[in-house]
Design a protein around this motif. Structure first.
Motif, PDB file in Angstrom:
ATOM      1  N   SER A   1      51.029  33.515  46.315  1.00 39.15           N
ATOM      2  CA  SER A   1      50.924  34.727  47.137  1.00 39.15           C
ATOM      3  C   SER A   1      51.882  35.808  46.656  1.00 39.15           C
ATOM      4  O   SER A   1      52.671  36.382  47.415  1.00 39.15           O
ATOM      5  N   GLN A   2      51.796  36.095  45.364  1.00 41.99           N
ATOM      6  CA  GLN A   2      52.645  37.121  44.761  1.00 41.99           C
ATOM      7  C   GLN A   2      51.796  38.319  44.328  1.00 41.99           C
ATOM      8  O   GLN A   2      50.647  38.167  43.921  1.00 41.99           O
ATOM      9  N   HIS A   3      52.405  39.508  44.416  1.00 47.27           N
ATOM     10  CA  HIS A   3      51.724  40.715  43.980  1.00 47.27           C
ATOM     11  C   HIS A   3      51.517  40.702  42.465  1.00 47.27           C
ATOM     12  O   HIS A   3      52.307  40.107  41.722  1.00 47.27           O
ATOM     13  N   VAL A   4      50.472  41.369  42.022  1.00 56.85           N
ATOM     14  CA  VAL A   4      50.257  41.616  40.596  1.00 56.85           C
ATOM     15  C   VAL A   4      50.020  43.108  40.404  1.00 56.85           C
ATOM     16  O   VAL A   4      49.489  43.788  41.293  1.00 56.85           O
ATOM     17  N   SER A   5      50.421  43.596  39.258  1.00 51.16           N
ATOM     18  CA  SER A   5      50.192  45.003  38.930  1.00 51.16           C
ATOM     19  C   SER A   5      49.524  45.086  37.562  1.00 51.16           C
ATOM     20  O   SER A   5      49.705  44.201  36.715  1.00 51.16           O
ATOM     21  N   PHE A   6      48.762  46.139  37.352  1.00 55.64           N
ATOM     22  CA  PHE A   6      48.043  46.279  36.089  1.00 55.64           C
ATOM     23  C   PHE A   6      47.565  47.719  35.921  1.00 55.64           C
ATOM     24  O   PHE A   6      47.420  48.469  36.901  1.00 55.64           O
ATOM     25  N   ALA A   7      47.318  48.071  34.688  1.00 56.90           N
ATOM     26  CA  ALA A   7      46.673  49.346  34.378  1.00 56.90           C
ATOM     27  C   ALA A   7      45.174  49.120  34.483  1.00 56.90           C
ATOM     28  O   ALA A   7      44.658  48.099  34.028  1.00 56.90           O
ATOM     29  N   TYR A   8      44.470  50.090  35.075  1.00 60.53           N
ATOM     30  CA  TYR A   8      43.041  49.886  35.326  1.00 60.53           C
ATOM     31  C   TYR A   8      42.243  51.135  34.970  1.00 60.53           C
ATOM     32  O   TYR A   8      42.692  52.264  35.188  1.00 60.53           O
ATOM     33  N   VAL A   9      41.061  50.882  34.404  1.00 58.92           N
ATOM     34  CA  VAL A   9      40.121  51.960  34.092  1.00 58.92           C
ATOM     35  C   VAL A   9      38.835  51.672  34.851  1.00 58.92           C
ATOM     36  O   VAL A   9      38.210  50.636  34.638  1.00 58.92           O
ATOM     37  N   ASN A  10      38.430  52.581  35.757  1.00 63.00           N
ATOM     38  CA  ASN A  10      37.212  52.338  36.535  1.00 63.00           C
ATOM     39  C   ASN A  10      35.970  52.747  35.754  1.00 63.00           C
ATOM     40  O   ASN A  10      36.048  53.180  34.602  1.00 63.00           O
ATOM     41  N   ALA A  11      34.807  52.593  36.384  1.00 63.21           N
ATOM     42  CA  ALA A  11      33.533  52.868  35.701  1.00 63.21           C
ATOM     43  C   ALA A  11      33.414  54.327  35.279  1.00 63.21           C
ATOM     44  O   ALA A  11      32.684  54.645  34.334  1.00 63.21           O
ATOM     45  N   ALA A  12      34.135  55.210  35.967  1.00 60.03           N
ATOM     46  CA  ALA A  12      34.082  56.639  35.628  1.00 60.03           C
ATOM     47  C   ALA A  12      35.064  57.003  34.524  1.00 60.03           C
ATOM     48  O   ALA A  12      35.171  58.172  34.143  1.00 60.03           O
ATOM     49  N   GLY A  13      35.824  56.019  34.007  1.00 58.81           N
ATOM     50  CA  GLY A  13      36.795  56.285  32.953  1.00 58.81           C
ATOM     51  C   GLY A  13      38.128  56.785  33.458  1.00 58.81           C
ATOM     52  O   GLY A  13      38.964  57.247  32.664  1.00 58.81           O
ATOM     53  N   GLU A  14      38.376  56.713  34.744  1.00 57.85           N
ATOM     54  CA  GLU A  14      39.630  57.191  35.332  1.00 57.85           C
ATOM     55  C   GLU A  14      40.712  56.112  35.229  1.00 57.85           C
ATOM     56  O   GLU A  14      40.482  54.956  35.568  1.00 57.85           O
ATOM     57  N   HIS A  15      41.894  56.492  34.758  1.00 58.69           N
ATOM     58  CA  HIS A  15      43.007  55.564  34.551  1.00 58.69           C
ATOM     59  C   HIS A  15      43.940  55.583  35.763  1.00 58.69           C
ATOM     60  O   HIS A  15      44.196  56.630  36.362  1.00 58.69           O
ATOM     61  N   SER A  16      44.462  54.417  36.108  1.00 53.80           N
ATOM     62  CA  SER A  16      45.420  54.331  37.210  1.00 53.80           C
ATOM     63  C   SER A  16      46.256  53.062  37.047  1.00 53.80           C
ATOM     64  O   SER A  16      45.917  52.180  36.248  1.00 53.80           O
ATOM     65  N   ARG A  17      47.331  53.003  37.798  1.00 53.17           N
ATOM     66  CA  ARG A  17      48.180  51.803  37.837  1.00 53.17           C
ATOM     67  C   ARG A  17      48.087  51.237  39.240  1.00 53.17           C
ATOM     68  O   ARG A  17      48.333  51.955  40.216  1.00 53.17           O
ATOM     69  N   ARG A  18      47.727  49.965  39.367  1.00 52.87           N
ATOM     70  CA  ARG A  18      47.505  49.365  40.681  1.00 52.87           C
ATOM     71  C   ARG A  18      48.461  48.197  40.916  1.00 52.87           C
ATOM     72  O   ARG A  18      48.778  47.435  39.990  1.00 52.87           O
ATOM     73  N   THR A  19      48.880  48.074  42.149  1.00 48.77           N
ATOM     74  CA  THR A  19      49.605  46.884  42.614  1.00 48.77           C
ATOM     75  C   THR A  19      48.792  46.303  43.756  1.00 48.77           C
ATOM     76  O   THR A  19      48.465  47.017  44.717  1.00 48.77           O
ATOM     77  N   VAL A  20      48.438  45.029  43.646  1.00 49.09           N
ATOM     78  CA  VAL A  20      47.502  44.445  44.604  1.00 49.09           C
ATOM     79  C   VAL A  20      47.986  43.077  45.092  1.00 49.09           C
ATOM     80  O   VAL A  20      48.857  42.446  44.486  1.00 49.09           O
ATOM     81  N   GLU A  21      47.376  42.650  46.194  1.00 50.03           N
ATOM     82  CA  GLU A  21      47.549  41.291  46.715  1.00 50.03           C
ATOM     83  C   GLU A  21      46.313  40.494  46.289  1.00 50.03           C
ATOM     84  O   GLU A  21      45.240  40.668  46.846  1.00 50.03           O
ATOM     85  N   PRO A  22      46.428  39.640  45.276  1.00 53.07           N
ATOM     86  CA  PRO A  22      45.248  38.922  44.783  1.00 53.07           C
ATOM     87  C   PRO A  22      44.799  37.838  45.767  1.00 53.07           C
ATOM     88  O   PRO A  22      45.608  37.048  46.249  1.00 53.07           O
ATOM     89  N   HIS A  23      43.508  37.809  46.054  1.00 60.13           N
ATOM     90  CA  HIS A  23      42.967  36.815  46.995  1.00 60.13           C
ATOM     91  C   HIS A  23      41.976  35.848  46.353  1.00 60.13           C
ATOM     92  O   HIS A  23      41.994  34.665  46.675  1.00 60.13           O
ATOM     93  N   ALA A  24      41.122  36.328  45.456  1.00 60.58           N
ATOM     94  CA  ALA A  24      40.120  35.431  44.889  1.00 60.58           C
ATOM     95  C   ALA A  24      39.572  35.986  43.583  1.00 60.58           C
ATOM     96  O   ALA A  24      39.408  37.199  43.428  1.00 60.58           O
ATOM     97  N   LEU A  25      39.299  35.075  42.655  1.00 62.72           N
ATOM     98  CA  LEU A  25      38.563  35.414  41.447  1.00 62.72           C
ATOM     99  C   LEU A  25      37.084  35.188  41.718  1.00 62.72           C
ATOM    100  O   LEU A  25      36.703  34.145  42.252  1.00 62.72           O
ATOM    101  N   VAL A  26      36.257  36.145  41.361  1.00 64.91           N
ATOM    102  CA  VAL A  26      34.825  36.093  41.692  1.00 64.91           C
ATOM    103  C   VAL A  26      34.010  36.344  40.429  1.00 64.91           C
ATOM    104  O   VAL A  26      34.315  37.285  39.681  1.00 64.91           O
ATOM    105  N   GLN A  27      33.018  35.502  40.199  1.00 64.61           N
ATOM    106  CA  GLN A  27      32.096  35.759  39.093  1.00 64.61           C
ATOM    107  C   GLN A  27      30.799  36.338  39.631  1.00 64.61           C
ATOM    108  O   GLN A  27      30.205  35.799  40.560  1.00 64.61           O
ATOM    109  N   LYS A  28      30.381  37.431  39.043  1.00 67.02           N
ATOM    110  CA  LYS A  28      29.162  38.126  39.473  1.00 67.02           C
ATOM    111  C   LYS A  28      28.397  38.548  38.229  1.00 67.02           C
ATOM    112  O   LYS A  28      28.917  39.308  37.406  1.00 67.02           O
ATOM    113  N   GLN A  29      27.173  38.024  38.065  1.00 68.07           N
ATOM    114  CA  GLN A  29      26.330  38.355  36.922  1.00 68.07           C
ATOM    115  C   GLN A  29      27.083  38.201  35.597  1.00 68.07           C
ATOM    116  O   GLN A  29      27.154  39.105  34.771  1.00 68.07           O
ATOM    117  N   GLN A  30      27.656  37.014  35.401  1.00 72.11           N
ATOM    118  CA  GLN A  30      28.348  36.644  34.166  1.00 72.11           C
ATOM    119  C   GLN A  30      29.619  37.450  33.907  1.00 72.11           C
ATOM    120  O   GLN A  30      30.185  37.384  32.814  1.00 72.11           O
TER     121      GLN A  30
END
Length: 356
Positions: A191-220
């Motif tokens: 139950s530890q925070h993780v942070s990462f650099a992220y690029v969304n579908a629109a190509g926008e860059h940001s730095r996020r800090t999140v509370e990870p809850h689950a890894l999910v696989q969707k359409q491979q």
């Protein structure tokens, strides 16, 4: 209270805990048939760990007492106790006047375990999951399930467990993805925070800090479902778009969410995010369109085209998705989506124009 593994079909429907003896004493057989009968009963004891009831006892039982109850030798009892231990049940044996065999104090074994088909289903799921996640706990759980199966039933069990195999792994090997997996799973466990650099579908860059809850696989594709501290709400993050992943020392209190209700799907289908589309489909891609939209959505519109009325989220993904069909799908309605796709197509065309 101490518990010893006991075996009986007759008591499997009763409620509460069991008490010995579960069987009336069985007569001792003599002659050349004794060993054969004993070996047969030994097969009865082994699968009992997997899907027969357990008995709660107020005292330990000696191997000799168990041998009398089940009509087998003391050697067979010890052999089956070893099998039970290998299945992960904490069996304790003590020597002396008050010694005996018992399951560790405080351990509860549910009286209704899994049937052969249910065990095979669990094995199928674990084998499939192991194709994309290398986790020692998955391997250990699978090995314990296999140990529950008697030798003479292994071939039949393997046929049940392998009639379906789902390969979640991508083509090729991605060590960077595995490293992200390991870090995220460790953060979820602690139950530890993780942070990462992220690029969304629109190509926008940001730095996020999140509370990870689950890894999910969707359409491979793999995603992280996490509570974003910046947006103050749960978000879906594509693992391949995450860079510079770091585990933070700060801990968080896990939030109550119902993962079985797939909240990311509900978010994707929120009414304010959706748009009703009317598409003109060339017969050349009709079968492909049926795969994506469903055959019931495709209606004939003459010999040269079909129509489809569908509802999808309106975002940059939608435009790219529709353009992936090339000239074989045309947006008829609504007008603003038609213009949006047209503008995207124009930019692609300009990119390939000579001298651009």
């Amino acid at each position: 209270m101490l518990a010893v593994v006991a075996l009986s079909h007759e008591h499997s429907q009763s409620s509460g805990s069991f008490s010995m003896p579960l069987f009336p004493p069985k007569p001792r057989y003599s002659g050349p048939y004794e060993r054969k009968r004993e070996e047969s009963h030994s097969h009865e004891i082994r699968p009992a760990v997997g899907h027969r009831p357990a008995a709660s006892l107020e005292k330990k039982m000696q191997a000799k007492e168990l041998a009398e109850i089940f009509g087998v030798s003391v050697r067979t009892i010890y052999r089956d106790i070893e099998t039970i231990s290998l299945a992960g049940i904490p069996v304790i044996t003590t020597q002396g006047t008050n010694g005996g065999i018992a399951v560790m104090d405080g351990y509860r074994l549910e009286k209704n375990w899994l049937s052969d088909d249910e065990l095979a289903t669990v094995a199928t799921a674990l084998k499939s999951l192991s194709t994309s996640i290398q986790d020692e706990h998955i391997s250990a759980a699978l090995q314990k399930i296999v140990r529950l199966v008697p030798k003479h039933e292994e071939e039949k069990f393997r046929a049940r467990a392998e009639k379906i195999f789902i390969d979640f792994s991508p083509w090729g090997n991605d060590p960077a993805l595995k490293e992200k997996f390991d870090r995220i799973m460790a953060a979820i466990d602690c139950s530890q925070h993780v942070s990462f650099a992220y690029v969304n579908a629109a190509g926008e860059h940001s730095r996020r800090t999140v509370e990870p809850h689950a890894l999910v696989q969707k359409q491979q594709k793999w995603y992280l479902y996490a509570f974003c501290t910046e947006k103050n709400q749960f978000r879906f993050f594509k693992i391949s778009r995450m860079k510079q992943l770091e585990c933070r020392p700060s801990a968080f209190q896990r939030r109550e969410i119902a993962l079985e209700q797939r909240p990311w799907v509900q978010e994707w289908h929120r009414p304010e995010n959706l748009v009703d589309l009317v598409l003109k489909i060339d017969p050349k891609v009709k079968s492909l369109a049926e795969e994506w939209f469903g055959p019931e959505k495709i209606q004939s519109d003459g010999p040269d085209s079909c129509l489809a009325e569908i509802t999808l989220p309106l975002d940059d993904w939608l435009c790219g998705f529709l353009l992936s069909f090339g000239p074989f799908i045309e947006v008829l309605e609504p007008a603003h989506v038609r213009e949006r796709v047209k503008e995207q197509a124009r930019k692609v065309y300009q990119l390939y124009e000579p001298g651009s």
